[in-house]
Write a protein that holds these residues in place. Structure first.
Motif, PDB file in Angstrom:
ATOM      1  N   PRO A  11       0.792  -1.242   0.000  1.00  0.00           N
ATOM      2  CA  PRO A  11       0.000   0.000   0.000  1.00  0.00           C
ATOM      3  C   PRO A  11       0.816   1.280   0.000  1.00  0.00           C
ATOM      4  N   LEU A  12       2.087   1.228   0.437  1.00  0.00           N
ATOM      5  CA  LEU A  12       2.910   2.436   0.523  1.00  0.00           C
ATOM      6  C   LEU A  12       3.904   2.557  -0.626  1.00  0.00           C
ATOM      7  N   LEU A  13       3.930   1.599  -1.526  1.00  0.00           N
ATOM      8  CA  LEU A  13       4.913   1.583  -2.610  1.00  0.00           C
ATOM      9  C   LEU A  13       4.648   2.725  -3.595  1.00  0.00           C
ATOM     10  N   VAL A  14       5.641   3.587  -3.805  1.00  0.00           N
ATOM     11  CA  VAL A  14       5.512   4.708  -4.741  1.00  0.00           C
ATOM     12  C   VAL A  14       6.592   4.698  -5.815  1.00  0.00           C
ATOM     13  N   ASP A  15       7.667   3.919  -5.607  1.00  0.00           N
ATOM     14  CA  ASP A  15       8.785   3.899  -6.556  1.00  0.00           C
ATOM     15  C   ASP A  15       9.097   2.449  -6.901  1.00  0.00           C
ATOM     16  N   PHE A  16       8.755   2.028  -8.125  1.00  0.00           N
ATOM     17  CA  PHE A  16       8.973   0.652  -8.552  1.00  0.00           C
ATOM     18  C   PHE A  16       9.825   0.668  -9.805  1.00  0.00           C
ATOM     19  N   GLN A  17      11.071   0.157  -9.679  1.00  0.00           N
ATOM     20  CA  GLN A  17      11.991   0.087 -10.803  1.00  0.00           C
ATOM     21  C   GLN A  17      12.547  -1.327 -10.847  1.00  0.00           C
ATOM     22  N   ALA A  18      11.960  -2.138 -11.698  1.00  0.00           N
ATOM     23  CA  ALA A  18      12.340  -3.546 -11.741  1.00  0.00           C
ATOM     24  C   ALA A  18      12.379  -4.030 -13.178  1.00  0.00           C
ATOM     25  N   ASN A  19      13.258  -3.440 -13.954  1.00  0.00           N
ATOM     26  CA  ASN A  19      13.387  -3.794 -15.360  1.00  0.00           C
ATOM     27  C   ASN A  19      14.085  -5.142 -15.474  1.00  0.00           C
ATOM     28  N   GLY A  20      13.316  -6.209 -15.650  1.00  0.00           N
ATOM     29  CA  GLY A  20      13.870  -7.550 -15.733  1.00  0.00           C
ATOM     30  C   GLY A  20      13.238  -8.508 -14.755  1.00  0.00           C
ATOM     31  N   LEU A  21      12.414  -8.001 -13.854  1.00  0.00           N
ATOM     32  CA  LEU A  21      11.740  -8.847 -12.874  1.00  0.00           C
ATOM     33  C   LEU A  21      10.255  -8.941 -13.237  1.00  0.00           C
ATOM     34  N   PRO A  22       9.727 -10.151 -13.398  1.00  0.00           N
ATOM     35  CA  PRO A  22       8.321 -10.286 -13.808  1.00  0.00           C
ATOM     36  C   PRO A  22       7.363  -9.878 -12.701  1.00  0.00           C
ATOM     37  N   PHE A  23       6.238  -9.315 -13.103  1.00  0.00           N
ATOM     38  CA  PHE A  23       5.206  -8.936 -12.150  1.00  0.00           C
ATOM     39  C   PHE A  23       3.859  -8.946 -12.860  1.00  0.00           C
ATOM     40  N   ALA A  24       2.788  -8.961 -12.088  1.00  0.00           N
ATOM     41  CA  ALA A  24       1.448  -8.983 -12.656  1.00  0.00           C
ATOM     42  C   ALA A  24       1.073  -7.593 -13.166  1.00  0.00           C
ATOM     43  N   LEU A  25       0.609  -7.521 -14.397  1.00  0.00           N
ATOM     44  CA  LEU A  25       0.295  -6.232 -15.010  1.00  0.00           C
ATOM     45  C   LEU A  25      -0.959  -5.584 -14.428  1.00  0.00           C
ATOM     46  N   ASP A  26      -1.736  -6.349 -13.677  1.00  0.00           N
ATOM     47  CA  ASP A  26      -2.935  -5.783 -13.064  1.00  0.00           C
ATOM     48  C   ASP A  26      -2.809  -5.711 -11.545  1.00  0.00           C
ATOM     49  N   ALA A  27      -1.568  -5.700 -11.043  1.00  0.00           N
ATOM     50  CA  ALA A  27      -1.347  -5.660  -9.594  1.00  0.00           C
ATOM     51  C   ALA A  27      -1.942  -4.382  -9.004  1.00  0.00           C
ATOM     52  N   PRO A  28      -2.685  -4.481  -7.909  1.00  0.00           N
ATOM     53  CA  PRO A  28      -3.340  -3.283  -7.344  1.00  0.00           C
ATOM     54  C   PRO A  28      -2.373  -2.224  -6.855  1.00  0.00           C
ATOM     55  N   TRP A  29      -1.133  -2.618  -6.472  1.00  0.00           N
ATOM     56  CA  TRP A  29      -0.183  -1.620  -5.973  1.00  0.00           C
ATOM     57  C   TRP A  29       0.316  -0.692  -7.084  1.00  0.00           C
ATOM     58  N   LEU A  30       0.048  -1.032  -8.338  1.00  0.00           N
ATOM     59  CA  LEU A  30       0.467  -0.160  -9.441  1.00  0.00           C
ATOM     60  C   LEU A  30      -0.219   1.208  -9.385  1.00  0.00           C
ATOM     61  N   CYS A  31      -1.421   1.257  -8.839  1.00  0.00           N
ATOM     62  CA  CYS A  31      -2.196   2.497  -8.873  1.00  0.00           C
ATOM     63  C   CYS A  31      -1.623   3.575  -7.962  1.00  0.00           C
TER      64      CYS A  31
END
Length: 526
Positions: free
Chosen positions: A188-208
């Protein structure tokens, strides 16, 4: 520990014969803040710096040992690389229950040296993942054991920054599966995500909630657009090396990014076009594009219209910051635009083209800067331009941006740039910088005796087309290089300024009332 107890113990130590020391007259919170700032200023050796502070006196040592939040920010794995297991354990124990900042850059570190510190990192993440606030990690995929990373799939209640770069491998295309359910869909507190090369779900709620996002590699333009529908609050977006796809994305609507301030894109031209065709911004945005290929297609055969959104971003920047002066450079396959009216220069737009040649470069730039008289890209507030052109003969001299800075009064450039402007003017009936009145030279090159200077040619051409230069500023040029410009002294209503050998500003006005001829020779009295 109870703050009252800490304060009481601190006071006891201070009054134990050490009160005369000026630094100890500070409130303990102020002193603690100084330690914290110094730790941040010495990021590469922050742990060593804090140890040195603790050896100054018993008061400092006690305050540092009783500050677990300081120790929680000292998990620099590079510093602990050669440390003993005992010292690593001491550092993590001194953090007690505070939030953790874990960082490490292991590129170039051998497997033998890396194994112990990675085991320590795995243990920290596994047992204290719920306390991790920031995670910076760069590592080669061949040196990492993905089976020991289950913590990344658990809830991350305090995680604010996640910057993990796994190099040397293209990861599988992200899918919404439990195997790539980063943070258990809960950060819920994540504001900076830089993971070029690590797979993640494209519809993850923390993206918003993200404000900074850096992704790419095996994402397609479809993946990127679907992801961006979740990231409407993003302010800094960096997309690097996504998969090239000529097929148009399935998305049929426009994605609004109202808070976007910086956009970086490295990739194939078709992918860039596909993404830009579907995004819009409501405010100023700085754009940095690096085109790595055009997929064996001619740029002239591509529809570049979607790139006009970049022009709208630039126009939004000028409108928001009321830009009055800019720096514009165009040489070969590189183009840079900076705002120089702010206290420090700010990059507005950058473009590099690793393929397609100068003609393709101009086609892209023209598409970006194409505008109507009602909605010009360049603001009418812009009155000063620092221009740097170095273009070959294949350069299309009708490039749009040169004609869209219509409000410019002062031009700052060198002779090479003036030569490009002269060629432009010869091939078009339109006037570049129609309101230009002041010309300031950065430096002057050596001119042979039988060659007329580009400066003289430019000044005379402006006079001939009834758009004369009224001020020629040579104060930044070497006085020894000015003599060949003396013939410019017969230009009506032109004021010339230069520096004497004594660093005194000299001025000469070319008009009928001046009985003296212009003399720029340093060997004769002025």
């Amino acid at each position: 520990m109870n703050p009252t107890v800490i304060g009481s113990r601190y006071d006891q130590l201070v009054h134990k014969g050490l009160l005369g020391s000026p630094i100890l007259t500070l409130n303990q919170d102020v002193l603690w803040s100084i330690f914290k700032i110094n730790v941040h200023l010495n990021e590469k050796d922050s742990l060593q710096s804090l140890r040195e502070y603790s050896q100054v006196c018993s008061v400092w040592r006690w305050l540092i040992l009783e500050s677990p939040s300081l120790w929680g920010k000292l998990l620099n794995l590079n510093e602990l690389l050669t440390a003993s297991d005992l010292w690593r354990k001491a550092v993590i124990e001194r953090s007690e229950g505070s939030l953790l900042w874990v960082k490490g850059d292991f590129i170039g570190v051998s497997r033998r040296k890396l194994r112990p510190i990675l085991e320590f990192a795995y243990e920290v993440l596994e047992t204290r993942w719920d306390r991790v606030q920031r995670l910076y990690l760069t590592i080669d995929y061949r040196k990492i054991d993905f089976d020991k990373w289950p913590s990344l799939h658990r809830s991350a209640p305090h995680l604010q920054l996640f910057k993990v770069s796994i190099t040397g491998r293209r990861m599988p295309i992200p899918k919404t599966t439990p195997q790539v359910c980063l943070f258990g869909h809960d950060a819920p507190l994540l504001v900076d995500f830089q993971a070029n090369g690590l797979p993640f779900a494209l519809d993850a709620p923390w993206l918003c909630n993200l404000r900074i996002l850096n992704v790419g590699h095996t994402l397609t333009s479809n993946d990127i657009l679907n992801m961006l529908t979740m990231t409407t609050h993003v302010e800094i977006l960096r997309i690097e090396h996504p998969i090239a796809m000529r097929k148009k994305p399935d998305l049929q609507r426009t994605i609004h990014l109202p808070n976007i301030r910086q956009l970086f894109f490295v990739g194939h031209l078709s992918t860039i076009i596909n993404v830009f065709e579907h995004i819009s911004a409501l405010d100023a945005c700085c754009v940095d594009l690096s085109v790595i290929s055009v997929e064996n297609l001619s740029i002239t055969n591509l529809d570049l219209t979607p790139l006009q959104v970049v022009g709208r971003f630039i126009r939004g920047f000028f409108h928001k910051f009321k830009t009055t002066s800019i720096s514009l450079s165009h040489f070969g396959s590189y183009f840079f635009l900076y705002d120089t009216s702010l206290p420090s220069s700010v990059m507005i737009f950058s473009l590099s083209l690793r393929c397609g040649g100068s003609v393709g470069m101009v086609n892209i730039i023209d598409s970006i800067f194409e505008s109507s008289p009602i909605h010009p890209v360049f603001s009418s507030n812009i009155v000063e331009v620092d221009l740097d052109l170095d273009l070959d003969s294949s350069f299309n001299t009708s490039s749009t941006y040169l004609y869209s800075c219509s409000s410019v009064l002062t031009l700052y450039c060198d002779e090479r740039t003036l030569e490009c402007l002269l060629q432009t003017q010869k091939r078009s009936s339109d006037i570049v910088f129609p309101f230009l009145r002041s010309l300031k030279l950065k430096f002057i090159g050596v001119c042979s005796s039988d060659e007329e200077s580009a400066i003289i040619q430019f000044v005379r051409s402006r006079l001939h087309c009834s758009h004369p230069i009224t001020v020629l500023d040579l104060t930044e040029c070497n006085p020894y290089d000015l003599e060949h410009l003396e013939s410019i002294g017969d230009t009506p209503s032109l004021t010339i300024r230069w520096l004497s050998l004594g660093n005194e500003t000299m001025e000469y006005r070319c008009d009928d009332s001046n009985v003296n001829r212009l003399c720029l020779s340093v060997n004769e009295p002025q």
